[in-house]
Design a protein around this motif. Structure first.
Motif, PDB file in Angstrom:
ATOM      1  N   ILE A 104      50.536  73.040 -88.364  1.00 41.18           N
ATOM      2  CA  ILE A 104      51.263  73.188 -89.621  1.00 41.18           C
ATOM      3  C   ILE A 104      52.557  73.935 -89.312  1.00 41.18           C
ATOM      4  O   ILE A 104      52.530  75.085 -88.877  1.00 41.18           O
ATOM      5  N   ALA A 105      53.671  73.230 -89.494  1.00 43.09           N
ATOM      6  CA  ALA A 105      54.976  73.783 -89.118  1.00 43.09           C
ATOM      7  C   ALA A 105      55.745  74.161 -90.370  1.00 43.09           C
ATOM      8  O   ALA A 105      55.750  73.417 -91.352  1.00 43.09           O
ATOM      9  N   ARG A 106      56.365  75.342 -90.335  1.00 41.79           N
ATOM     10  CA  ARG A 106      57.199  75.771 -91.459  1.00 41.79           C
ATOM     11  C   ARG A 106      58.390  76.564 -90.934  1.00 41.79           C
ATOM     12  O   ARG A 106      58.414  76.946 -89.757  1.00 41.79           O
ATOM     13  N   HIS A 107      59.325  76.827 -91.828  1.00 43.13           N
ATOM     14  CA  HIS A 107      60.417  77.725 -91.468  1.00 43.13           C
ATOM     15  C   HIS A 107      59.845  79.121 -91.279  1.00 43.13           C
ATOM     16  O   HIS A 107      59.042  79.577 -92.109  1.00 43.13           O
ATOM     17  N   THR A 108      60.269  79.810 -90.211  1.00 36.99           N
ATOM     18  CA  THR A 108      59.803  81.186 -90.019  1.00 36.99           C
ATOM     19  C   THR A 108      60.257  82.046 -91.195  1.00 36.99           C
ATOM     20  O   THR A 108      59.487  82.831 -91.739  1.00 36.99           O
ATOM     21  N   GLN A 109      61.516  81.854 -91.578  1.00 34.64           N
ATOM     22  CA  GLN A 109      61.966  82.472 -92.838  1.00 34.64           C
ATOM     23  C   GLN A 109      61.608  81.474 -93.927  1.00 34.64           C
ATOM     24  O   GLN A 109      62.286  80.461 -94.109  1.00 34.64           O
ATOM     25  N   TYR A 110      60.533  81.777 -94.610  1.00 32.46           N
ATOM     26  CA  TYR A 110      59.837  80.718 -95.350  1.00 32.46           C
ATOM     27  C   TYR A 110      60.677  80.019 -96.401  1.00 32.46           C
ATOM     28  O   TYR A 110      60.427  78.876 -96.749  1.00 32.46           O
ATOM     29  N   ASP A 111      61.700  80.734 -96.942  1.00 27.07           N
ATOM     30  CA  ASP A 111      62.476  80.136 -98.039  1.00 27.07           C
ATOM     31  C   ASP A 111      63.774  79.502 -97.541  1.00 27.07           C
ATOM     32  O   ASP A 111      64.632  79.143 -98.343  1.00 27.07           O
ATOM     33  N   SER A 112      63.891  79.363 -96.248  1.00 23.69           N
ATOM     34  CA  SER A 112      65.123  78.805 -95.691  1.00 23.69           C
ATOM     35  C   SER A 112      65.410  77.424 -96.283  1.00 23.69           C
ATOM     36  O   SER A 112      64.506  76.620 -96.497  1.00 23.69           O
ATOM     37  N   THR A 113      66.694  77.175 -96.525  1.00 24.83           N
ATOM     38  CA  THR A 113      67.078  75.844 -97.002  1.00 24.83           C
ATOM     39  C   THR A 113      67.856  75.093 -95.917  1.00 24.83           C
ATOM     40  O   THR A 113      68.468  74.064 -96.183  1.00 24.83           O
ATOM     41  N   GLU A 114      67.841  75.652 -94.722  1.00 23.65           N
ATOM     42  CA  GLU A 114      68.539  75.022 -93.605  1.00 23.65           C
ATOM     43  C   GLU A 114      67.783  73.786 -93.122  1.00 23.65           C
ATOM     44  O   GLU A 114      66.576  73.680 -93.314  1.00 23.65           O
ATOM     45  N   THR A 115      68.506  72.922 -92.429  1.00 20.86           N
ATOM     46  CA  THR A 115      67.842  71.842 -91.700  1.00 20.86           C
ATOM     47  C   THR A 115      67.715  72.306 -90.251  1.00 20.86           C
ATOM     48  O   THR A 115      68.713  72.605 -89.600  1.00 20.86           O
ATOM     49  N   VAL A 116      66.475  72.412 -89.793  1.00 17.33           N
ATOM     50  CA  VAL A 116      66.238  73.057 -88.501  1.00 17.33           C
ATOM     51  C   VAL A 116      65.532  72.091 -87.550  1.00 17.33           C
ATOM     52  O   VAL A 116      64.494  71.526 -87.880  1.00 17.33           O
ATOM     53  N   PRO A 117      66.092  71.910 -86.344  1.00 15.60           N
ATOM     54  CA  PRO A 117      65.444  71.049 -85.347  1.00 15.60           C
ATOM     55  C   PRO A 117      64.365  71.811 -84.581  1.00 15.60           C
ATOM     56  O   PRO A 117      64.467  73.028 -84.418  1.00 15.60           O
ATOM     57  N   TYR A 118      63.355  71.134 -84.148  1.00 14.50           N
ATOM     58  CA  TYR A 118      62.345  71.793 -83.305  1.00 14.50           C
ATOM     59  C   TYR A 118      61.598  70.767 -82.484  1.00 14.50           C
ATOM     60  O   TYR A 118      61.543  69.583 -82.822  1.00 14.50           O
ATOM     61  N   ARG A 119      61.046  71.260 -81.411  1.00 21.48           N
ATOM     62  CA  ARG A 119      60.130  70.442 -80.632  1.00 21.48           C
ATOM     63  C   ARG A 119      58.764  71.096 -80.722  1.00 21.48           C
ATOM     64  O   ARG A 119      58.648  72.298 -80.899  1.00 21.48           O
ATOM     65  N   LEU A 120      57.748  70.284 -80.613  1.00 27.05           N
ATOM     66  CA  LEU A 120      56.399  70.773 -80.864  1.00 27.05           C
ATOM     67  C   LEU A 120      55.526  70.486 -79.649  1.00 27.05           C
ATOM     68  O   LEU A 120      55.595  69.390 -79.073  1.00 27.05           O
ATOM     69  N   LYS A 121      54.719  71.478 -79.282  1.00 26.30           N
ATOM     70  CA  LYS A 121      53.734  71.220 -78.227  1.00 26.30           C
ATOM     71  C   LYS A 121      52.429  70.821 -78.899  1.00 26.30           C
ATOM     72  O   LYS A 121      51.963  71.487 -79.817  1.00 26.30           O
ATOM     73  N   VAL A 122      51.849  69.719 -78.460  1.00 25.04           N
ATOM     74  CA  VAL A 122      50.538  69.332 -78.998  1.00 25.04           C
ATOM     75  C   VAL A 122      49.544  69.243 -77.847  1.00 25.04           C
ATOM     76  O   VAL A 122      49.928  68.935 -76.715  1.00 25.04           O
ATOM     77  N   GLN A 123      48.291  69.523 -78.167  1.00 22.84           N
ATOM     78  CA  GLN A 123      47.238  69.380 -77.160  1.00 22.84           C
ATOM     79  C   GLN A 123      46.545  68.045 -77.359  1.00 22.84           C
ATOM     80  O   GLN A 123      46.321  67.636 -78.498  1.00 22.84           O
ATOM     81  N   THR A 124      46.214  67.412 -76.250  1.00 21.45           N
ATOM     82  CA  THR A 124      45.409  66.198 -76.373  1.00 21.45           C
ATOM     83  C   THR A 124      44.306  66.259 -75.336  1.00 21.45           C
ATOM     84  O   THR A 124      44.470  66.866 -74.275  1.00 21.45           O
ATOM     85  N   VAL A 125      43.190  65.651 -75.666  1.00 19.65           N
ATOM     86  CA  VAL A 125      42.067  65.656 -74.727  1.00 19.65           C
ATOM     87  C   VAL A 125      42.401  64.755 -73.540  1.00 19.65           C
ATOM     88  O   VAL A 125      42.210  65.109 -72.388  1.00 19.65           O
ATOM     89  N   GLY A 126      42.977  63.605 -73.841  1.00 19.15           N
ATOM     90  CA  GLY A 126      43.174  62.618 -72.780  1.00 19.15           C
ATOM     91  C   GLY A 126      44.451  62.801 -71.984  1.00 19.15           C
ATOM     92  O   GLY A 126      44.532  62.354 -70.834  1.00 19.15           O
ATOM     93  N   PHE A 127      45.445  63.448 -72.562  1.00 19.51           N
ATOM     94  CA  PHE A 127      46.763  63.427 -71.915  1.00 19.51           C
ATOM     95  C   PHE A 127      47.364  64.821 -71.760  1.00 19.51           C
ATOM     96  O   PHE A 127      48.556  64.977 -71.522  1.00 19.51           O
ATOM     97  N   GLY A 128      46.514  65.813 -71.913  1.00 22.22           N
ATOM     98  CA  GLY A 128      46.976  67.182 -71.713  1.00 22.22           C
ATOM     99  C   GLY A 128      47.961  67.599 -72.792  1.00 22.22           C
ATOM    100  O   GLY A 128      48.021  66.999 -73.876  1.00 22.22           O
TER     101      GLY A 128
END
Ligand code: GAL
Length: 996
Positions: A422-446
């Protein structure tokens, strides 16, 4: 006075602290169930509730049946809730309405809960029953009947007199709830005693476990066996699962954005709670995380910003950010207050509110579902139907480890297989458009860092997202999806998955396994398909052009822009708790679907000509497609997708113009006439008040209206005295709650008004009025009219604010001892022996026309004067009643919301009430507001017959007042498949024995 209620008490030793594994918890829960509840249908562990052993996301909507007094409309509201994907409804019960007279419990007609239970069953929703006895809820007295003002014990304490006063109600309502429990085949699965047992005055020993036990015991004795749940206002852990007096499930409420709807774009600085998970793990590690009331809108005071503004503050973006944070915390019992607010008709509201209780909720007061927040909730709630792993996922603290951008906070919720991020703005009320990359875990592909085909994901404005990995869609595994999942269904020949993203966002979705030769982009363009070692990635930029992709032979993925996803439905089958297997795009509302061999039948509402497109779940060779009972021409393509068009024909109908109606009028304050006799009035003769919270009278006899059984709306006092000729001023202190007003006459001469305002200081008023020269030795009478805005809530224990009296608190007639004035008073005819059993104990106030019953249909208007109606007005202070009747003959098959509107541009002080077929459906305060439009539902209005309309006008200032405009308005019209709406009982006027 200091409140200690908000302090966090040291936590008591807890029985099941520390990581208990799932099995151990199951045993503990099962043991508790057996010993305490004599039922094993509703069980729970630390993760979720279970019904018959099956975990269920309790996605719940708060609805107060008493705020919609047309029982045949309850199913309409519940179907609209169910259509969003909810599984449960929570409802308060208002004791005041059911036991207006002590000892006489009455839950019949519009107060009967049976139709509500039936509607819940038919809609396929479970119920959480919240009978109080104290409920708060912005109702008069917080649900406490007026007669409790006289009870000789402190409210919400273990005092015997208070508990005895609750016994009759608890036994009766307890039995009604008990009979509707799931153990008896009914919909009730949970019950909450008390409400927000929380705030107390310093010095008061809190919590009182014995009190809690007694409240609970009363309901248990009546047969309630389903688990109890607590609703603490803050996580103070006063009554938990392990305190000496306990509940089965601990829970709390929260209104994180507050109620300042004047600034609907401003979110408070510390609005996002982040410590709930830890707290809950300490307080109640053995019970699921329960948000028993979570902000769904806001209440509003007189003079407030109004509910449209609240619907903006608490809008779809609020839902995205704040609700998804609740999922991050792991809420599996999640009740939204309010989902449908309704109306404070017939004086049922408290003083700090007004007639509308729209609440800015997902469903409007007119039961319309056009607010974007309704659609957003549909996307969220449906996700949980197809994501059972959510209910068992372990939560971790939010952390940066999952993303490369510290402006984004990601909370993972993880199982051995499926993972949610669950991804959100760290400053929860931000109205900015913010780019991010996400690390995900997978069983099959690390561990994978996504997106892989583009630089970034984005949170646009106020937003939050649920990304997933190792997410099972039937027999397919999504290695990950950055696009959010709305729903999916597996059919015998294919699987359909619907995902969505915000405009212009880049999203990716990866399916495990190698692509097959006939993988294709079935519809739309610009989808990149890439094979990786062991999975296929789809990447696309979200645009209004929808994309449909077939991968791995039989998995159809719909890649939608969120606004288009809003048009999709996963309708329920009647009386089923889950959803059906049908996925359909259809515009305004789909209520239910039935699949019967080769026939598909939808029931729904449209507000425009609508294309319906069944993308999954249609019979393989559809023969008949019904919409609202009518068969439609349709096409079915080779993929089985069915398309058809539902025509919306604008209904033709005529509504009367109020200014053209024939009105009659009658003086509503005949008390001013010289020959008026108040012989039949109640003599204010109590030398002491039974009101233990306000025992010190400043008047020789009590002038507290409640002491004499008068609790609703207009109060009138008559003070007789013999003049000595030296009087020049009259001082009076009146009290009626926020935004109240009062007017005083001496005989027929207007002395002055306190017109009122919406400040806290003005819940009572000290007024000193000049008197004309009085004739020595002559008898005079003061007539004092007071607007009682509704008894106060009783939040702080044992402050007893419900007992704050209404009426006259003090007075001083110059040159006279107080005892020179002898007082009489009246409120509604009969007081607690109220006459109108059908419309209940609060619907009538004390105006002459109400005492006579002239607000009821077929009142004897024959000899009244002709009038132009409310726009005619008064040229001097006074009260007048206008009445008219009109016929409606509105086309069936449509929902045509009707309201009455005061159109005014001046701030002249006047108050008005609207009566429709005898039901008071609006109190208007011209100089305070904010409400000017008053919806009245079908069932109160007769859409196929004659309606009786009455308006009282109380001109408060010299010069009088007139209503500039008073008109009937129509809201958004829909063609509906909803069935018959039966009239609420509208018994007509009959001459009232002893009326004065
Ligand atoms: C809660 C309370 C409800 C209602 C709500 C505000 O604290 O439990 O009864 O008053 O606030 O609308």
């Amino acid at each position: 006075m200091l409140l200690s209620g908000l302090r966090l008490l040291p936590l008591l030793p807890l029985a099941w602290v520390g990581g208990v594994d799932g099995r151990a918890v199951d045993t503990v829960a099962a043991a508790k169930v057996e010993s305490r509840q004599q039922q094993n249908i509703v069980t729970w562990d630390d993760k979720s509730l279970m019904i018959n052993g099956e975990r269920l996301m309790i996605f719940s909507a708060e609805v107060h049946p008493f705020r919609l007094p047309v029982t045949s409309l309850w199913l309409d509201v519940l179907q609209k809730i169910k259509a969003m994907g909810y599984t449960c409804v929570s409802f308060y019960i208002d004791w005041f309405l059911l036991e207006g007279k002590q000892g006489e419990f009455r839950a019949e007609g519009i107060f009967d809960l049976e139709p509500f239970f039936e509607a819940a069953k038919q809609a396929g929703l479970y119920l959480l029953a919240r009978p109080g006895p104290y409920i708060n809820a912005e109702v008069a007295g917080g649900g406490f009947p007026g007669w409790l003002q006289r009870v000789q014990g402190r409210l919400r304490t273990n005092d015997a007199a208070y508990l005895e006063a609750t016994a009759n109600y608890s036994a009766n309502i307890g039995r009604i709830i008990a009979e509707a429990q799931i153990t008896n085949g009914g919909p009730v699965i949970l019950y909450q005693p008390e409400n927000e047992y929380q705030s107390y005055l310093e010095g008061y020993e809190f919590p009182d476990y014995e009190y809690w036990e007694n409240v609970d015991r009363q309901f248990r004795d009546a047969g309630i066996v389903v688990p109890s749940i607590n609703n603490e206002a803050h996580m103070n852990a006063y009554i938990t699962t392990s305190t000496p007096a306990s509940v089965d499930i601990y829970g709390h409420d929260s209104y994180p954005l507050g109620f300042d709807c004047f600034n609907p774009t401003v979110w408070p600085e510390d609005g996002l709670p982040t410590d709930w998970l830890e707290l809950n793990n300490q307080i109640a590690p053995d019970s699921p995380y329960a948000l028993v009331e979570f902000q769904g809108g806001g209440f509003q005071p007189p003079g407030g910003a109004g509910f449209e503004a609240c619907s903006q503050l608490l809008n779809h973006e609020f839902e995205r950010v704040i609700y998804k944070n609740n999922y991050a915390v792991g809420a599996t019992i999640f009740n939204i207050y309010m989902t449908f607010g309704g109306t404070n008709w017939g004086n049922l509201g408290h003083a700090e509110g007004y007639s509308s209780y729209d609440y800015g909720a997902q469903i409007t007061e007119e039961r319309l579902v056009y607010r974007e927040k309704y659609s957003e909730m549909k996307l969220q709630a449906n996700f949980f139907h197809v994501s059972p792993a959510y209910l068992v996922a372990d939560r971790f603290n939010s952390s940066l480890e999952w993303t490369d951008n510290e402006a984004i906070t990601v909370t993972p919720a993880i199982t051995d297989t499926t993972k949610f991020y669950i991804a959100r703005h760290t400053q929860y009320d931000s109205t900015e458009t913010v780019p991010y990359r996400l690390k995900v875990q997978t069983v099959g592909f690390g561990d994978l860092t996504v997106p892989q085909l583009s630089d970034s994901l984005y949170l646009t404005r106020r937003d939050s997202k649920i990304h997933v990995s190792d997410y099972l869609v039937g027999d397919k595994n999504l290695v990950y999806s950055t696009a959010e999942i709305f729903t999916w269904k597996k059919y015998s020949d294919k699987t359909v998955l619907v995902v969505y993203g915000g405009p212009d966002e880049h999203h990716e979705l990866a399916v495990e396994g190698r692509g097959s030769d006939d993988d294709e982009v079935v519809e739309g363009s610009d989808v990149t398909v890439e094979q990786r070692d062991g999975y296929t990635i789809l990447g696309w930029a979200v645009s209004p052009e929808r994309k449909v992709v077939r991968v791995h032979g039989d998995l159809y993925i719909y890649l939608l822009e969120r606004n288009e996803a809003y048009n999709f439905w996963v309708p329920p089958e009647p009386a089923q708790v889950g959803t059906s297997s049908v996925i359909v795009k259809a515009g305004y509302l789909i209520r239910t679907v039935e699949v019967d061999d080769a026939t598909l039948s939808f029931v729904g509402d449209v507000n425009a000509t609508t294309t319906i497109e069944v993308i999954g779940g249609a019979p393989e060779k559809l023969e008949t497609l019904n919409f609202n009972g009518r068969s439609l021409p349709f096409e079915q393509d080779e993929r089985g997708v069915v398309t058809a068009t539902v025509e919306f024909r604008k209904p033709r109908f005529k509504l009367p113009s109020c200014s053209r109606l024939k009105w009659k009028k009658i003086d509503a304050l005949p008390e001013l006439q010289p020959d008026y006799s108040d012989d039949a009035w109640t003599v204010a003769d109590l030398k002491e008040t039974p009101n233990t919270a306000f025992p010190d009278l400043r008047t020789p006899t009590s002038l507290y209206a409640g002491d004499y059984g008068y609790h609703t709306r207009t109060l009138i006092y008559r003070g007789h005295f013999t003049a000595n000729g030296g009087e020049s001023t009259f001082f009076i202190q009146t009290q009626g709650g926020m935004a109240f007003g009062s007017s005083v006459w001496l005989d027929d001469k207007f002395i002055g008004s306190f017109v009122g305002d919406s400040t806290w200081e003005s819940t009572n008023a000290n007024s000193t009025y000049e008197l004309p020269a009085l004739e020595k030795g002559r008898q005079y009478v003061f007539t004092v009219v007071i607007d009682n805005m509704g008894l106060n809530n009783n939040y702080v224990i044992p402050e007893e604010k419900q007992k704050i009296p209404r009426g006259i608190l003090d007075y001083e007639l110059e040159g006279h001892p107080k005892s020179d004035i002898s007082w009489k008073l009246t409120g509604n005819l009969g007081g607690e022996n109220y006459l109108d059993k059908d419309r209940g104990p609060l619907n009538e106030g004390g105006l002459f026309i109400e005492r006579q019953g002239y607000h009821l249909p077929v009142a004897p208007t024959k000899y009244w004067d002709y009038s132009k109606g409310p726009t005619e007005g008064l040229t001097k202070p006074g009260i007048v009643y206008y009445a008219t009747s009109f016929d409606l003959n509105l086309p069936t098959g449509y929902d045509i919301p009707i309201s009455f509107e005061f159109v005014n541009t001046t701030a002249v002080a006047y108050r008005a009430q609207i009566f429709v077929n005898g039901y008071q459906f609006g109190t208007y305060v011209n100089h305070i507001g904010p409400q000017s439009r008053y919806p009245v539902p079908q069932g109160i209005l007769n859409y196929h017959g004659t309606n009786y309309l009455g308006v009282t006008l109380w001109a408060m200032e010299e010069g009088g007042a007139k209503v500039e405009g008073f008109e009937i308005r129509v809201g958004t019209v829909t063609a509906t498949g909803y069935g018959n709406i039966e009239m609420a009982p509208t018994p007509a006027w009959k001459r009232r024995e002893g009326a004065y």
